[in-house]
Enzyme design. Structure first.
Site, PDB file in Angstrom:
ATOM      1  N   LYS A 108      -1.261  -5.236   4.022  1.00 21.96           N
ATOM      2  CA  LYS A 108      -2.308  -5.762   4.909  1.00 21.96           C
ATOM      3  C   LYS A 108      -1.728  -6.382   6.176  1.00 21.96           C
ATOM      4  O   LYS A 108      -0.709  -7.076   6.118  1.00 21.96           O
ATOM      5  CB  LYS A 108      -3.120  -6.792   4.109  1.00 21.96           C
ATOM      6  CG  LYS A 108      -4.243  -7.469   4.850  1.00 21.96           C
ATOM      7  CD  LYS A 108      -5.191  -6.508   5.533  1.00 21.96           C
ATOM      8  CE  LYS A 108      -5.795  -5.490   4.593  1.00 21.96           C
ATOM      9  NZ  LYS A 108      -6.471  -4.373   5.318  1.00 21.96           N
TER      10      LYS A 108
ATOM     11  N   ASP B 172       0.823  -1.216   0.000  1.00 20.08           N
ATOM     12  CA  ASP B 172       0.000   0.000   0.000  1.00 20.08           C
ATOM     13  C   ASP B 172       0.853   1.260   0.000  1.00 20.08           C
ATOM     14  O   ASP B 172       0.401   2.330  -0.399  1.00 20.08           O
ATOM     15  CB  ASP B 172      -0.944   0.005   1.201  1.00 20.08           C
ATOM     16  CG  ASP B 172      -2.032  -1.040   1.011  1.00 20.08           C
ATOM     17  OD1 ASP B 172      -1.763  -2.231   1.250  1.00 20.08           O
ATOM     18  OD2 ASP B 172      -3.124  -0.655   0.562  1.00 20.08           O
TER      19      ASP B 172
HETATM   20  O1  MRU Z   1      -7.686  -3.059   3.225  1.00 19.06           O
HETATM   21  P1  MRU Z   1      -7.465  -3.453   1.792  1.00 19.06           P
HETATM   22  O2  MRU Z   1      -8.230  -4.650   1.377  1.00 19.06           O
HETATM   23  O3  MRU Z   1      -7.648  -2.284   0.849  1.00 19.06           O
HETATM   24  O4  MRU Z   1      -5.919  -3.842   1.744  1.00 19.06           O
HETATM   25  C1  MRU Z   1      -5.352  -4.171   0.493  1.00 19.06           C
HETATM   26  C2  MRU Z   1      -3.966  -4.648   0.599  1.00 19.06           C
HETATM   27  O5  MRU Z   1      -3.341  -4.630   1.637  1.00 19.06           O
HETATM   28  C3  MRU Z   1      -3.315  -5.088  -0.689  1.00 19.06           C
HETATM   29  O6  MRU Z   1      -2.398  -6.116  -0.437  1.00 19.06           O
HETATM   30  C4  MRU Z   1      -2.571  -3.894  -1.296  1.00 19.06           C
HETATM   31  O7  MRU Z   1      -3.431  -2.807  -1.439  1.00 19.06           O
HETATM   32  C5  MRU Z   1      -1.951  -4.211  -2.588  1.00 19.06           C
HETATM   33  S1  MRU Z   1      -3.199  -4.278  -3.840  1.00 19.06           S
HETATM   34  C6  MRU Z   1      -2.631  -4.486  -5.364  1.00 19.06           C
END
Ligand code: MRU
Length: 359
Positions: free
Chosen positions: A262, A251
């Site tokens: 995550k 992220d």
């Molecule tokens: O809370 P989320 O579902 O938006 O978290 C998403 C993630 O952590 C993904 O692994 C990350 O955004 C990479 S997406 C290509």
């Protein structure tokens, strides 16, 4: 190879001209239901991001870019862009930016939209019509660039996958979280296109089960052999020798290569190090935040207690129990074997190599 993806994979799309609407695949309903929400107001997009109807770092950025167009639509009957319209647009951008704090792609995309609006208006007085068309052009460009970056990430990522490998992934990084092929999952989809045989272990990804609900669904749609495990089983699966490489997304990645992803990703990287398993982070350049050096400076989103105390509507913990619910954690650069980007593979992960390729 899926040239025109199944419409059920398209998590974000814009319908019509700039006066049209934003269509989101409602990811909270998957895998039981394929339902779409059409957004016609900025607040609806903000709600969709907050509630994870649209989620995944690149997808949030793309949805927000389209959301800025919705901020102009109330002025459709105005001839000219005046200061009132401009301040309304600035408020729309601020409101979208106040949705989720960790994924930098959101701020990156909103910044691009803000600069395009400023650049367009700096060139001289504009009609609302002309500004709307310009905003749509930029949002589509952001979307299209993401599509291309994801494909390129897939090519580099697939070069690390060999026949017979067991792979492991966390959360969801496919076409739902980004455009078309996604990031970490793009490596798997591309390896499949190349005819490679491999098996994927999918972490369920507590508390919101993006792995179980979304990644397992995407892999099964594409007929990639996979096995769902609880997050707490990953170390055991590694010890049993079933996993040869781990691929996750990100992220936000700092200048030195610390990667927010995550919650659970950091623990997975520590386990991978212990078991001598390569740990790869795949992300487009829009996920790098080179203004930040260290991962401790990344703002981690805190989410509500109910995500932990209630498993999809059913109470699973005593009332009033104190809860801590960070949605992300940060994996130190030292634990990352390589960063897979659309520009190439960064290995070893350090500031110099990141600056050379991304900066
Ligand atoms: O809370 P989320 O579902 O938006 O978290 C998403 C993630 O952590 C993904 O692994 C990350 O955004 C990479 S997406 C290509």
């Amino acid at each position: 190879m899926i040239d025109s993806p199944n419409p059920s994979f398209i998590s974000v799309s814009w319908l019509g001209e700039w006066t049209g609407r934003l269509r989101l695949l409602d990811q909270t309903k998957l895998p039981l239901e394929i339902a779409f929400v059409d957004c016609q107001a900025v607040e609806q997009v903000r709600e969709a991001i907050l509630s994870l109807r649209v989620r995944g770092a690149p997808a949030i950025g793309i949805a927000a870019a389209y959301g800025v167009i919705l901020g102009l639509q109330p002025f459709i009957s105005n001839a000219r862009v005046d200061s009132h319209v401009q301040s309304h647009l600035a408020n729309a951008i601020d409101s979208l930016a106040r949705s989720r704090p960790t994924a930098v792609n959101l701020f990156w995309a909103l910044d691009r939209m803000r600069k395009v609006i400023e650049g367009h208006l700096a060139a001289g007085p504009s009609t609302v019509e002309a500004l709307g068309a310009r905003q749509l052009q930029e949002a589509k460009l952001i979307h299209d660039e993401d599509r291309q970056m994801c494909r390129a990430i897939g090519k580099f990522g697939a070069s690390l996958i060999r026949d017979g490998m067991g792979l492991l992934t966390h959360c969801n990084t496919g076409g739902l979280a980004a455009s078309e092929y996604g990031t970490a999952l793009s490596a798997f989809f591309t390896a499949q296109d190349e005819g490679k045989q491999f098996h994927v272990f999918v972490d369920e990804t507590r508390p919101l089960l993006q792995g179980a609900r979304l990644t397992a669904w995407e892999l099964m749609q594409r007929k990639i052999p996979c096995t769902l495990i609880c997050d707490s089983m990953a170390a055991q699966v590694m010890r049993e020798g079933r996993v040869q490489s781990i691929f996750v997304g990100a992220d936000r990645i700092t200048a030195r290569g610390d990667a927010a992803n995550k919650i659970g990703t950091y623990g997975l990287a520590v386990q991978a190090k212990y078991h001598g398993i390569p740990f790869y982070v795949a992300a487009p350049s829009s996920t790098f935040d080179l203004k930040l050096d260290h991962g401790r400076d990344i703002k981690i989103e805190q989410r509500c207690e109910a995500e932990i105390t209630e498993a999809f509507g059913k109470r699973t913990a005593p009332h009033q129990v104190p809860v801590y619910n960070p949605a992300f954690d940060v994996t130190d650069a030292e634990l990352v074997s390589a960063l897979i980007t659309e520009k190439g593979i960064i290995q070893p992960v350090n500031s110099d190599n990141i600056r050379r390729l991304i900066g």
